[in-house]
Design an enzyme around this catalytic site. Sequence first.
Site, PDB file in Angstrom:
ATOM      1  N   LYS A  85       0.850  -1.199   0.000  1.00 59.22           N
ATOM      2  CA  LYS A  85       0.000   0.000   0.000  1.00 59.22           C
ATOM      3  C   LYS A  85       0.880   1.242   0.000  1.00 59.22           C
ATOM      4  CE  LYS A  85      -0.422  -0.526   4.999  1.00 59.22           C
ATOM      5  NZ  LYS A  85      -1.329  -0.752   6.116  1.00 59.22           N
ATOM      6  N   ILE A 103       0.294 -12.792   6.728  1.00 59.87           N
ATOM      7  CA  ILE A 103       0.522 -11.473   6.130  1.00 59.87           C
ATOM      8  C   ILE A 103      -0.778 -10.833   5.652  1.00 59.87           C
ATOM      9  CG2 ILE A 103       2.955 -11.788   5.512  1.00 59.87           C
ATOM     10  CD1 ILE A 103       2.012 -12.570   2.682  1.00 59.87           C
ATOM     11  N   ASP A 137      -4.287  -4.960   8.571  1.00 58.95           N
ATOM     12  CA  ASP A 137      -4.661  -4.702   7.174  1.00 58.95           C
ATOM     13  C   ASP A 137      -5.983  -5.344   6.763  1.00 58.95           C
ATOM     14  OD1 ASP A 137      -2.649  -2.958   6.483  1.00 58.95           O
ATOM     15  OD2 ASP A 137      -1.297  -4.543   5.812  1.00 58.95           O
ATOM     16  N   LEU A 193       0.247 -16.924  16.766  1.00 61.06           N
ATOM     17  CA  LEU A 193       0.438 -16.931  18.225  1.00 61.06           C
ATOM     18  C   LEU A 193      -0.628 -17.754  18.907  1.00 61.06           C
ATOM     19  CD1 LEU A 193       1.456 -13.203  18.722  1.00 61.06           C
ATOM     20  CD2 LEU A 193       2.915 -15.222  18.821  1.00 61.06           C
TER      21      LEU A 193
END
Length: 152
Positions: free
Chosen positions: A84, A120, A125, A152
Site C-alpha cells: 500500500k 501477512i 490490514d 500466536l
Amino acid sequence: MAGSPNEDSEGSRITYVKGDLFACPQTDSLVHCISEDCRMGAGIAVLFKKKFGGVQELLNQQKKSGEVAVLKRDGRYIYYLITKKRASHKPTYENLRKSLEAMKSHCLKNGVTDLSMPRIGCGLDRLQWENVSAIIEEVFEATDIRITVYTL
C-alpha cells in the site's frame, strides 16, 4: 506422501506453526507487509523495525506498491512486501500478489528455499487469510520454496 497433519490439502506449500515468528530457524528468510512510506508504526511491523532497523535503507530502495524491499541481515533476507502507499491505507489483493511475485523472483535468483511469515495482510490490514493463503499457494506452486506461517 510426506505431510504434516496440519496441512489442509495434499501438496500444500504452507506449513503452520503456533509460536514466535522470530524463533524460526536462522536459515529462513522472513516476510511481512509494509507501506511505501516504511512507517512500521503498528502491529508486527514494529517488531521488524526494532529487530532489523534499516528504515533509511528501505526508503532508499524507493519501492512502490506491488514491489518488494529487501534487507540482508545475518546471512538471510528480510522481505518487506510493499502492499500500500501509506501506513493509513489498506492493501489490495492485487498489490499483495504483485509483491509476492516480486519476492518469488528475488528468492529464485538468490537461492532462498525457506520463508517464514505471519498471516501477512490479515492483522491490521484486514485481508482474509483464506484469500491470502490461496494467493501464496498460486504464486509459489511451481517452486521448491517452503513457507512456514506462524500464529500466536
